[in-house]
Enzyme design. Structure first.
Site, short mmCIF file in Angstrom:
data_model
loop_
_atom_site.label_atom_id
_atom_site.label_comp_id
_atom_site.label_asym_id
_atom_site.label_seq_id
_atom_site.Cartn_x
_atom_site.Cartn_y
_atom_site.Cartn_z
N ASN A 120 0.68 -1.13 0.29
CA ASN A 120 -0.14 -0.06 -0.18
C ASN A 120 0.98 1.62 -0.01
O ASN A 120 0.70 2.34 -0.41
CB ASN A 120 -0.80 -0.15 1.58
N ARG A 141 -11.50 -5.10 -13.31
CA ARG A 141 -10.29 -5.92 -12.67
C ARG A 141 -10.81 -7.03 -12.84
O ARG A 141 -11.35 -7.31 -12.06
CB ARG A 141 -10.14 -5.76 -11.30
N ARG A 149 -6.08 0.89 -12.19
CA ARG A 149 -4.74 1.00 -12.31
C ARG A 149 -4.38 -0.39 -11.74
O ARG A 149 -4.73 -1.38 -11.02
CB ARG A 149 -4.33 2.02 -10.88
N HIS A 185 -15.96 1.99 -14.15
CA HIS A 185 -16.17 1.41 -13.29
C HIS A 185 -16.64 1.41 -12.55
O HIS A 185 -17.08 -0.03 -11.79
CB HIS A 185 -15.56 2.59 -12.13
N TYR A 212 -12.53 -9.99 -0.52
CA TYR A 212 -12.93 -8.63 -0.71
C TYR A 212 -14.66 -8.80 -0.64
O TYR A 212 -15.81 -9.82 -0.91
CB TYR A 212 -12.86 -7.66 -1.97
N ARG A 261 -14.22 2.92 4.71
CA ARG A 261 -13.17 2.20 5.10
C ARG A 261 -11.57 2.84 4.87
O ARG A 261 -11.06 3.10 6.28
CB ARG A 261 -12.86 0.85 3.77
N HIS A 277 -15.63 -3.06 0.58
CA HIS A 277 -15.67 -3.03 -0.30
C HIS A 277 -16.82 -2.29 -1.48
O HIS A 277 -17.07 -1.75 -1.97
CB HIS A 277 -14.97 -3.96 -1.45
#
Length: 704
Positions: A60, A398, A428, A458, A491, A587, A615
């Site tokens: 991270n 993703r 990304r 997205h 997730y 979060r 998430h």
């Protein structure tokens, strides 16, 4: 007798744009990294899970520097002095970031050295410095060097005939000082190969703890860079190696794409992935022992400032601890494995017909990872193989390298279905995976679209068009998370299956918007960014404010990854001032300051960090008892509301609304184990269960 209404609080005029009311976005993100790091300090967690959280923290922090720090540095270099909502200029932000980031990185290494290493030794897992290896272990390590490591290494000299070499992103290197026979000092750089394991196993063992508490097998590792440093004489025969100093660099990885100038977006993305390795350096990590002259050499040649040099302890790059978690088979040192359940509606759905029939019987809610991701894959497989299915349309953000969802789409195209897929190439760090899948899909005749100019797509939507009788029916899967079977196990996300006609019509309009020239501004049920999502959410917040002003009960609960958008924060401040109870489960980043008298005393902000990554995004509006719940892919960030294609969808089944409000959200709000409460000064306080009160761990509760 008429119901007595509560008098709304008197609202004192205040400037809601005042910088004092906002927490800096970057510092808030670093505070999230602190919460991740706290999981590594937590002695109640299994030991290898703690090591995993240190690895996550390391990864991270790398991403934070690659993306966020690099962006602010560009502003500083361009002399952009625009202040953030909290009143800081880019140079101010950079200085504050460096101070806090260094503090966290030092704390993480203290956690590794002082807490984890001794406990790992007691558990039979030994990470040993090369110099402390016994004779047999050194022989084993040196043999591995000669047979495997040595052929891979490429030492690069540094002198007038050999300019300073390029050093790739996230690479660990050795700055080597050598002396020739005449006594002249020379310098060389050697990259520690990332194709080899960072933790070199020098004795592989397996097995857990015996019933009597003894450990039958021990694991021994040594850091790869130490093995290389101790064998450098083989690389420089006839020279004396006087020193080898490790250093690690992080480069700018933020891709800027000038889409209007690019004839082919896919080709542009591939070029930019190659350029990522050559971005400017934003962090150089070194040990205290590195002498001043070598630090100066790195600063000059890497074109950084002294502020970009971070003096740390061993190891450089905590993400290397992932290997420990992955390779050591000690189930007693990890979380108990969890087997997700299959939702009741799908338990007896053995065929494609069964799956579509189950969805026709009523909307189906799935909550991952507690519910299995398998029904999502089964749904797309069913669509691929059912002769009555005419078309499949899907957005992919993703999907990861091993993607059963994409395999199903490939099969659908091979079976003659009309398949249209929007692949987001700017997801990304997943661009390479997405590009390879896009190529594979195109090769079998899938209509592949790469999104809209200036907007990142997205949203998470799948639409299946099926011939039924003389008409067609549209089946949808709408979700808060990606179509990634691997991350679905770690997730937390929520989705629905539905064949609601209005939502199906909206999905058709959405795909026309994504693949064609539609300028549709209104949707029947879906809230779509950048078209209608912001104004609809504003409308529903203002409706809640009106309920409060009329003396009615008013309540907002939002579950988000991030809360950053200044206008949305101002609306929530207004809601608090009007007497609306506002509970926010955020979060990560939260730029709102709760608990300020007269402004935000009715706002409570909770962050949950645990085994699973929270998430899902959920928006609850009490609406005078006529409760509304929306789920979707969007956070309350300017980029999500204005610069992305997002979909937020309504939950209309009363049982689902009750479940999400009173089973899911209530449990989150009662958590007193994983919950941290945001203070008005931007720090977080971990909740401790009160004596005699039930201990609530929201993730454990959902698993049980």
């Amino acid at each position: 007798m008429a119901e007595q209404k509560n008098n709304p609080p008197e609202i004192i005029p205040v400037d809601l744009t005042s910088p004092a009311l906002y927490i800096n976005r970057e510092l808030s993100l670093l505070e999230f990294q602190r919460r991740v790091l706290e999981e590594a300090w937590d002695e109640s967690k299994p030991l290898l899970e703690r090591a995993k959280f240190l690895a996550i923290f390391g990864s991270n922090m790398d991403e934070f520097f690659m993306v966020r720090v690099s962006g602010i540095r560009k502003q500083v270099e361009a002399r952009i002095m625009e202040v953030s909502p909290d009143g800081l200029t880019p140079p101010d932000q950079l200085a504050a970031i460096r101070k806090l980031a260094l503090e966290l990185m030092i704390e993480a290494q203290h956690c590794y050295q002082r807490k984890l290493l001794p406990k790992l030794v007691k558990a039979g897992i030994h990470i040993i410095d090369y110099q402390k290896l016994n004779k047999t272990q050194k022989e084993r390590a040196d043999t591995y060097f000669k047979e495997v490591i040595y052929p891979v290494l490429t030492p690069l000299a540094l002198d007038p005939g050999h300019p300073f070499p390029h050093i790739s992103n996230l690479s660990l290197n050795l700055a080597i000082v050598i002396r020739d026979k005449k006594g002249n000092e020379k310098f060389a750089r050697l990259k520690v190969p990332d194709t080899l394991p960072r933790l070199l196993p020098i004795k592989r063992s397996s097995g857990g703890v015996r019933k009597d508490g003894t450990i039958p097998h021990q694991h021994y590792f040594v850091w790869l860079e130490q093995v290389i440093a101790s064998n450098l004489h083989d690389l420089f025969p006839g020279m004396e190696v006087t020193a080898a100093h490790p250093f690690r660099i992080v480069r700018d990885a933020d891709i800027e794409i000038q889409e209007l100038e690019a004839d082919d977006l896919l080709e542009t993305m591939q070029q930019n992935i190659r350029k990522r390795k050559f971005g400017s350096v934003v962090q150089v990590a070194v040990y205290e022992s590195m002498p001043e002259n070598i630090r100066e050499l790195l600063v000059d040649n890497l074109e950084v400032t002294r502020n970009d040099v971070y003096v740390l302890d061993s190891p450089l790059g905590l993400s290397g601890l992932w290997q420990l978690y992955s390779n050591v088979e000690r189930h007693d040192l990890k979380d108990n494995p969890y087997k997700p359940r299959v939702p009741k509606a799908f338990r007896h759905a053995a065929t494609a017909t069964d799956i579509f029939e189950a969805i026709r019987s009523g909307n189906i809610l799935v909550h991952h990872p507690y519910d299995s991701f398998k029904p999502v894959v089964d749904f797309i497989n069913a669509a691929a193989r059912d002769p009555q299915v005419l078309a499949i349309k899907q957005t992919l953000y993703r999907v990861g390298p091993n993607a059963p969802v994409v395999e199903a789409l490939l099969e659908a195209a091979e079976r003659g279905k009309q398949v249209a897929v929007l692949v987001e190439l700017k997801a990304r760090f997943d661009e390479e995976s997405n590009i390879s899948w896009a190529r594979a899909l195109e090769e079998v005749g899938v209509h592949v679209v790469y999104g809209l100019v200036g907007l990142k797509t997205h949203c998470k939507v799948t639409m299946v068009v099926r011939q039924e009788g003389e008409g067609i029916r549209r089946y949808l899967h709408l979700a808060t998370g990606n179509y990634n079977a691997n991350t679905s196990r770690i997730y937390e996300d929520i989705g629905i299956f539905t064949c609601d006609e209005n939502m199906g019509a909206d999905a058709t309009d959405l795909f026309n918007y994504l693949t064609g020239y539609s300028t549709k501004q209104e949707y029947r049920k879906l809230l779509v960014a950048p078209v209608s999502l912001r104004k609809k959410l504003e409308k529903y917040i203002l409706r809640e404010i009106e309920h409060a002003q009329q003396g009615r009960k008013a309540h907002l609960i939002f579950k988000l990854n991030s809360l950053v958008d200044p206008h949305m924060i101002q609306l929530l401040y207004q809601a608090s001032q009007a007497g609306v109870k506002v509970e926010l489960l955020v979060r990560g980043m939260c730029c709102l300051r709760p608990g300020i008298k007269g402004i935000s005393e009715n706002i409570r902000v909770i962050s949950i960090v645990g085994r699973y990554l929270e998430h899902s995004r959920l928006f609850y509006f009490h609406n005078d008892g006529k409760e509304n719940i929306y789920l979707g892919s969007a956070d309350l960030m300017t980029r999500n509301l204005n610069h992305r294609v997002e979909v937020v969808f309504p939950i209309e089944n009363k049982d689902h609304i009750h479940h999400l409000r009173h089973r899911v959200l209530d449990t989150y709000l009662k958590d007193n184990t994983r919950a941290r409460i945001l203070q008005s000064n931007g720090t977080y306080t971990r909740l401790v269960p009160e004596a005699g009160k039930e201990i609530v761990d929201v993730q454990e509760k959902f698993m049980s």
